[in-house]
Design a protein around this motif. Structure first.
Motif, PDB file in Angstrom:
ATOM      1  N   LEU A   1      45.244  20.790 -27.420  1.00 13.30           N
ATOM      2  CA  LEU A   1      44.276  21.718 -26.902  1.00 13.30           C
ATOM      3  C   LEU A   1      43.068  20.969 -26.007  1.00 13.30           C
ATOM      4  O   LEU A   1      42.882  20.039 -26.285  1.00 13.30           O
ATOM      5  CB  LEU A   1      43.896  22.303 -28.135  1.00 13.30           C
ATOM      6  N   PHE A   2      42.631  21.888 -25.151  1.00 14.01           N
ATOM      7  CA  PHE A   2      41.465  21.666 -24.309  1.00 14.01           C
ATOM      8  C   PHE A   2      40.649  22.850 -24.206  1.00 14.01           C
ATOM      9  O   PHE A   2      41.026  23.778 -24.544  1.00 14.01           O
ATOM     10  CB  PHE A   2      41.771  21.148 -22.971  1.00 14.01           C
ATOM     11  N   LEU A   3      39.264  22.645 -23.685  1.00 10.66           N
ATOM     12  CA  LEU A   3      38.307  23.568 -23.496  1.00 10.66           C
ATOM     13  C   LEU A   3      38.534  24.221 -22.289  1.00 10.66           C
ATOM     14  O   LEU A   3      38.724  23.874 -21.206  1.00 10.66           O
ATOM     15  CB  LEU A   3      36.992  22.959 -23.420  1.00 10.66           C
ATOM     16  N   ARG A   4      38.825  25.584 -22.351  1.00 13.02           N
ATOM     17  CA  ARG A   4      38.874  26.504 -21.039  1.00 13.02           C
ATOM     18  C   ARG A   4      37.498  27.155 -20.928  1.00 13.02           C
ATOM     19  O   ARG A   4      37.055  27.898 -21.994  1.00 13.02           O
ATOM     20  CB  ARG A   4      40.035  27.510 -21.312  1.00 13.02           C
TER      21      ARG A   4
ATOM     22  N   ALA B   1      47.605  25.512 -22.158  1.00 12.78           N
ATOM     23  CA  ALA B   1      48.519  25.674 -20.795  1.00 12.78           C
ATOM     24  C   ALA B   1      47.583  25.664 -19.643  1.00 12.78           C
ATOM     25  O   ALA B   1      46.456  26.346 -19.691  1.00 12.78           O
ATOM     26  CB  ALA B   1      49.090  27.065 -20.989  1.00 12.78           C
ATOM     27  N   VAL B   2      47.992  24.995 -18.774  1.00 14.09           N
ATOM     28  CA  VAL B   2      47.305  24.773 -17.445  1.00 14.09           C
ATOM     29  C   VAL B   2      48.064  25.685 -16.121  1.00 14.09           C
ATOM     30  O   VAL B   2      49.004  25.324 -16.154  1.00 14.09           O
ATOM     31  CB  VAL B   2      47.220  23.387 -16.936  1.00 14.09           C
ATOM     32  N   ALA B   3      47.484  26.489 -15.604  1.00  8.89           N
ATOM     33  CA  ALA B   3      47.974  27.110 -14.303  1.00  8.89           C
ATOM     34  C   ALA B   3      47.810  26.330 -13.140  1.00  8.89           C
ATOM     35  O   ALA B   3      46.906  25.352 -12.854  1.00  8.89           O
ATOM     36  CB  ALA B   3      47.373  28.497 -14.376  1.00  8.89           C
ATOM     37  N   SER B   4      48.728  26.541 -12.198  1.00  7.87           N
ATOM     38  CA  SER B   4      48.743  25.700 -10.971  1.00  7.87           C
ATOM     39  C   SER B   4      47.277  25.743 -10.235  1.00  7.87           C
ATOM     40  O   SER B   4      46.941  25.141  -9.136  1.00  7.87           O
ATOM     41  CB  SER B   4      49.554  26.065  -9.887  1.00  7.87           C
ATOM     42  N   THR B   5      46.752  27.122 -10.470  1.00  8.46           N
ATOM     43  CA  THR B   5      45.415  27.430  -9.802  1.00  8.46           C
ATOM     44  C   THR B   5      44.060  26.676 -10.574  1.00  8.46           C
ATOM     45  O   THR B   5      42.811  26.985 -10.083  1.00  8.46           O
ATOM     46  CB  THR B   5      45.144  28.873  -9.434  1.00  8.46           C
ATOM     47  N   ASP B   6      44.436  26.421 -11.709  1.00 12.49           N
ATOM     48  CA  ASP B   6      43.238  25.775 -12.592  1.00 12.49           C
ATOM     49  C   ASP B   6      42.633  24.365 -12.032  1.00 12.49           C
ATOM     50  O   ASP B   6      43.405  23.833 -11.220  1.00 12.49           O
ATOM     51  CB  ASP B   6      43.708  25.544 -14.204  1.00 12.49           C
TER      52      ASP B   6
ATOM     53  N   LYS C   1      38.795  17.207 -22.187  1.00 17.07           N
ATOM     54  CA  LYS C   1      39.436  17.707 -21.072  1.00 17.07           C
ATOM     55  C   LYS C   1      38.887  19.420 -21.092  1.00 17.07           C
ATOM     56  O   LYS C   1      38.832  19.747 -21.836  1.00 17.07           O
ATOM     57  CB  LYS C   1      41.089  17.949 -21.215  1.00 17.07           C
ATOM     58  N   VAL C   2      38.394  19.620 -19.843  1.00 23.76           N
ATOM     59  CA  VAL C   2      37.852  20.959 -19.550  1.00 23.76           C
ATOM     60  C   VAL C   2      38.620  21.581 -18.360  1.00 23.76           C
ATOM     61  O   VAL C   2      39.092  21.057 -17.312  1.00 23.76           O
ATOM     62  CB  VAL C   2      36.364  20.811 -19.269  1.00 23.76           C
ATOM     63  N   VAL C   3      39.184  22.788 -18.578  1.00 21.35           N
ATOM     64  CA  VAL C   3      39.969  23.170 -17.496  1.00 21.35           C
ATOM     65  C   VAL C   3      39.372  24.808 -16.960  1.00 21.35           C
ATOM     66  O   VAL C   3      38.622  25.465 -17.929  1.00 21.35           O
ATOM     67  CB  VAL C   3      41.333  24.155 -17.706  1.00 21.35           C
ATOM     68  N   VAL C   4      39.070  25.076 -15.789  1.00 19.72           N
ATOM     69  CA  VAL C   4      38.295  26.288 -15.140  1.00 19.72           C
ATOM     70  C   VAL C   4      39.404  26.860 -14.354  1.00 19.72           C
ATOM     71  O   VAL C   4      39.985  26.302 -13.331  1.00 19.72           O
ATOM     72  CB  VAL C   4      37.089  25.772 -14.541  1.00 19.72           C
TER      73      VAL C   4
ATOM     74  N   LEU D   1      30.831  29.600 -11.406  1.00 23.45           N
ATOM     75  CA  LEU D   1      30.551  28.389 -12.289  1.00 23.45           C
ATOM     76  C   LEU D   1      30.123  27.086 -11.779  1.00 23.45           C
ATOM     77  O   LEU D   1      29.954  26.059 -12.478  1.00 23.45           O
ATOM     78  CB  LEU D   1      31.727  28.351 -13.434  1.00 23.45           C
ATOM     79  N   ASN D   2      30.230  27.062 -10.334  1.00 20.06           N
ATOM     80  CA  ASN D   2      29.966  25.939  -9.668  1.00 20.06           C
ATOM     81  C   ASN D   2      28.572  25.163  -9.999  1.00 20.06           C
ATOM     82  O   ASN D   2      27.661  26.275  -9.647  1.00 20.06           O
ATOM     83  CB  ASN D   2      30.112  25.871  -8.326  1.00 20.06           C
TER      84      ASN D   2
END
Length: 119
Positions: A24-27, A47-52, A61-64, A72-73
């Protein structure tokens, strides 16, 4: 790019450890809705998508998702202690208006749109 304070990082890691799922990671993201037009969305994912966009903060680990990143920038996530516990705080330089509850916001682009729902 987003920033996560050291204290918020520690709290998130504690929550992840309690889940006992090392994958798990933070989304972090946004979704349409809330009092001001957009609502913040934070949770754990695996799960990480190709556009993340993936980032790492001191071992966290953080995913946006790609659609949310433009809103969010520059976002800063912190943890503030309070008398009855504590909670995460979000500072977003892209927000031109926020709801009193602090969980939704509007950007300059959406400033002409009426609020989605009352606070």
């Amino acid at each position: 790019m987003i920033t996560i304070s050291e204290l918020a990082n520690e709290k998130i890691k504690e929550m992840l450890e309690a889940e006992a799922a090392p994958e798990l990671f933070l989304r972090v993201g946004v979704k349409e809705g809330g009092c001001s037009g957009f609502s913040y969305n934070m949770g754990f994912d695996d799960a990480v998508a190709s556009t993340d966009q993936e980032m790492e903060f001191n071992g966290l680990k953080v995913v946006v998702d790609g659609d949310s990143m433009k809103y969010l920038n520059g976002l800063e996530i912190d943890w503030k202690e309070a008398g009855m516990g504590g909670g995460f705080t979000i500072t977003n330089p892209n927000a031109t208006a926020t709801c009193g509850c602090g969980s939704s916001f509007r950007t300059a682009t959406e400033a002409g749109n009426p609020a989605a729902e009352p606070c």
